[in-house]
Design an enzyme around this catalytic site. Structure first.
Site, mmCIF file in Angstrom:
data_model
loop_
_atom_site.group_PDB
_atom_site.id
_atom_site.type_symbol
_atom_site.label_atom_id
_atom_site.label_comp_id
_atom_site.label_asym_id
_atom_site.label_seq_id
_atom_site.Cartn_x
_atom_site.Cartn_y
_atom_site.Cartn_z
ATOM 1 N N CYS A 157 -5.150 6.671 -21.071
ATOM 2 C CA CYS A 157 -4.798 5.163 -21.118
ATOM 3 C C CYS A 157 -3.725 4.233 -20.280
ATOM 4 O O CYS A 157 -3.481 2.994 -20.072
ATOM 5 C CB CYS A 157 -3.710 5.413 -22.381
ATOM 6 S SG CYS A 157 -2.060 5.991 -22.056
ATOM 7 N N GLN A 184 0.773 -1.455 -0.226
ATOM 8 C CA GLN A 184 0.321 0.096 0.238
ATOM 9 C C GLN A 184 1.010 1.710 0.001
ATOM 10 O O GLN A 184 0.497 2.363 -0.096
ATOM 11 C CB GLN A 184 -0.766 0.047 1.363
ATOM 12 C CG GLN A 184 -1.828 -1.372 1.384
ATOM 13 C CD GLN A 184 -2.503 -1.455 2.366
ATOM 14 O OE1 GLN A 184 -3.217 -0.565 2.812
ATOM 15 N NE2 GLN A 184 -1.727 -2.359 3.406
ATOM 16 N N HIS A 243 -1.346 1.200 -4.577
ATOM 17 C CA HIS A 243 -1.241 2.665 -4.229
ATOM 18 C C HIS A 243 -0.400 3.768 -5.156
ATOM 19 O O HIS A 243 -0.448 4.645 -4.943
ATOM 20 C CB HIS A 243 -1.810 3.486 -3.092
ATOM 21 C CG HIS A 243 -2.810 2.952 -2.240
ATOM 22 N ND1 HIS A 243 -2.257 2.372 -0.733
ATOM 23 C CD2 HIS A 243 -3.801 2.189 -1.997
ATOM 24 C CE1 HIS A 243 -3.652 1.947 0.078
ATOM 25 N NE2 HIS A 243 -4.659 2.114 -1.108
HETATM 26 N N1 APR Z 1 6.769 -2.836 12.424
HETATM 27 C C1 APR Z 1 5.448 -2.926 11.367
HETATM 28 N N2 APR Z 1 4.239 -2.418 12.125
HETATM 29 C C2 APR Z 1 4.674 -1.426 12.447
HETATM 30 C C3 APR Z 1 5.583 -0.208 12.709
HETATM 31 C C4 APR Z 1 6.849 -1.301 12.242
HETATM 32 N N3 APR Z 1 7.786 -0.731 12.857
HETATM 33 N N4 APR Z 1 5.554 0.861 13.342
HETATM 34 C C5 APR Z 1 3.811 0.677 12.899
HETATM 35 N N5 APR Z 1 3.222 -0.224 12.335
HETATM 36 C C6 APR Z 1 2.114 -0.742 12.141
HETATM 37 C C7 APR Z 1 1.003 0.455 13.027
HETATM 38 O O1 APR Z 1 0.492 -0.428 14.442
HETATM 39 C C8 APR Z 1 -0.547 0.363 12.061
HETATM 40 O O2 APR Z 1 -1.378 -0.447 12.428
HETATM 41 O O3 APR Z 1 1.613 -0.571 11.076
HETATM 42 C C9 APR Z 1 0.110 0.075 10.521
HETATM 43 C C10 APR Z 1 0.465 1.307 10.659
HETATM 44 O O4 APR Z 1 -0.755 1.544 9.914
HETATM 45 P P1 APR Z 1 -1.868 2.906 9.363
HETATM 46 O O5 APR Z 1 -0.708 4.222 9.440
HETATM 47 O O6 APR Z 1 -2.958 3.121 8.668
HETATM 48 O O7 APR Z 1 -1.142 2.438 7.569
HETATM 49 P P2 APR Z 1 -1.798 1.860 6.196
HETATM 50 O O8 APR Z 1 -2.702 0.869 6.743
HETATM 51 O O9 APR Z 1 -0.607 1.302 5.394
HETATM 52 O O10 APR Z 1 -2.998 2.902 5.940
HETATM 53 C C11 APR Z 1 -3.394 2.479 3.812
HETATM 54 O O11 APR Z 1 -4.424 4.718 4.322
HETATM 55 O O12 APR Z 1 -3.417 6.821 4.194
HETATM 56 C C12 APR Z 1 -3.721 5.933 3.526
HETATM 57 O O13 APR Z 1 -2.972 5.712 1.483
HETATM 58 C C13 APR Z 1 -2.461 5.564 2.841
HETATM 59 O O14 APR Z 1 -1.871 3.348 1.972
HETATM 60 C C14 APR Z 1 -1.991 4.504 2.824
HETATM 61 C C15 APR Z 1 -3.366 3.594 3.108
#
Ligand code: APR
Length: 268
Positions: A154, A125, A143
């Site tokens: 296209c 993502q 993404h």
């Molecule tokens: N290692 C593993 N996981 C981690 C770490 C780490 N060092 N640090 C934080 N996390 C976890 C957090 O606990 C959380 O559950 O990673 C997760 C990050 O969550 P989000 O910030 O919500 O990111 P994501 O799930 O990728 O969001 C999805 O949301 O805003 C949009 O486009 C954006 O691609 C993104 C999408």
């Protein structure tokens, strides 16, 4: 004969190592393993997550969900605002973090797992391009990638390399269509080719590793529920519990940088 216990890890405790053994067992039984990664896998590369205590959205507020509609209404204005630095504080912070980020041991462990044949593909993502930089081959950037441009008509993509465009790009060479960053904006549909590629990987998977994602943003996170409903085993690696935890065979409370090298070591 009792199962072979994996060597101790400098960063994981014995209980976590037992979970690593459980994950190894699941991957070994699987015929097709896919990893779905989120912002958490790049936190140890210095890129903040979006949600949670240190999240960009938590600190700067969640951006408006109509970003794409605003861009389509006035693309030149969007680029001009971007060039003149009239951009949101979260974009500035993210841009600086992205500019300095390098893949870490967790990214490289996934590359090695793919190379030794225990990981078949990765759906990320993240737009940071760190998976590609680390050397992953079978990668779906659901993404988009911030170092690419894409024609919204296209779908043709063009790599920017290290170039940062300062002005609105020319219309698409092929179809004359509007060109934007490849990254998917809020309110923008995931390009059909990428969604189809991600869905094809999930449909083949009987094991899915969910690494560093809060599993909140659809349609990407919806693929995890689709996989589970189709009988795939879900393995979660995340320092905190998420909505996906109840669906997971194993939910390991550790960071990507701690867990993935240990998992690679146990699988090698
Ligand atoms: N290692 C593993 N996981 C981690 C770490 C780490 N060092 N640090 C934080 N996390 C976890 C957090 O606990 C959380 O559950 O990673 C997760 C990050 O969550 P989000 O910030 O919500 O990111 P994501 O799930 O990728 O969001 C999805 O949301 O805003 C949009 O486009 C954006 O691609 C993104 C999408």
């Amino acid at each position: 004969m009792p199962p072979v216990k994996t060597r101790a890890s400098p960063v994981l405790n014995p209980d976590q190592m037992d979970q690593i053994d459980d994950i190894v067992g699941i991957i070994r039984k699987a015929s097709y393993t896919v990893a779905m990664t989120g912002a958490g896998i790049s936190v140890e590369s210095g890129i903040p997550p979006f949600r949670g205590a240190d999240g960009l959205w938590t600190r700067h507020g969640t951006p408006p969900m109509d970003g794409y509609a605003q861009f389509r209404k006035d693309p030149v204005g969007w680029w001009n605002r971007r060039t003149n630095g009239k951009i949101d504080s979260h974009v500035m912070e993210l841009r600086e973090a992205l500019a300095n980020a390098k893949p870490h041991a967790g990214h490289f462990a996934l590359v090695d797992m793919e190379r030794i044949g225990v990981l078949d593909s990765v759906i990320t993502q993240n737009i940071d391009g760190l998976d590609e930089k680390a050397g992953l081959v079978n990668l779906v950037e659901i993404h988009g990638n911030r170092q690419k441009l894409r024609c919204v008509e296209c779908g043709t993509r063009e790599s920017l390399g290290e170039i940062v465009p300062l002005f609105a790009p020319d219309p698409c060479d092929g179809c004359g269509g509007l060109v934007k960053f490849d990254t998917v904006m809020f309110g923008e549909p995931i390009p059909d080719d990428v969604m189809a590629a991600a869905r094809a990987e999930i449909d083949r998977a009987d094991c899915v590793l969910a690494i560093g994602t809060s599993a909140t943003v659809r349609p990407a996170s919806g693929l995890l529920w689709i996989a589970e409903a189709a009988g795939a085993k879900i393995v979660e690696i995340n320092p905190t519990e998420t909505k996906l935890t109840p669906l997971s065979e194993v939910s390991l409370r550790a960071t990507a940088g701690q867990a993935l090298p240990a998992l690679l070591n146990a699988l090698s």
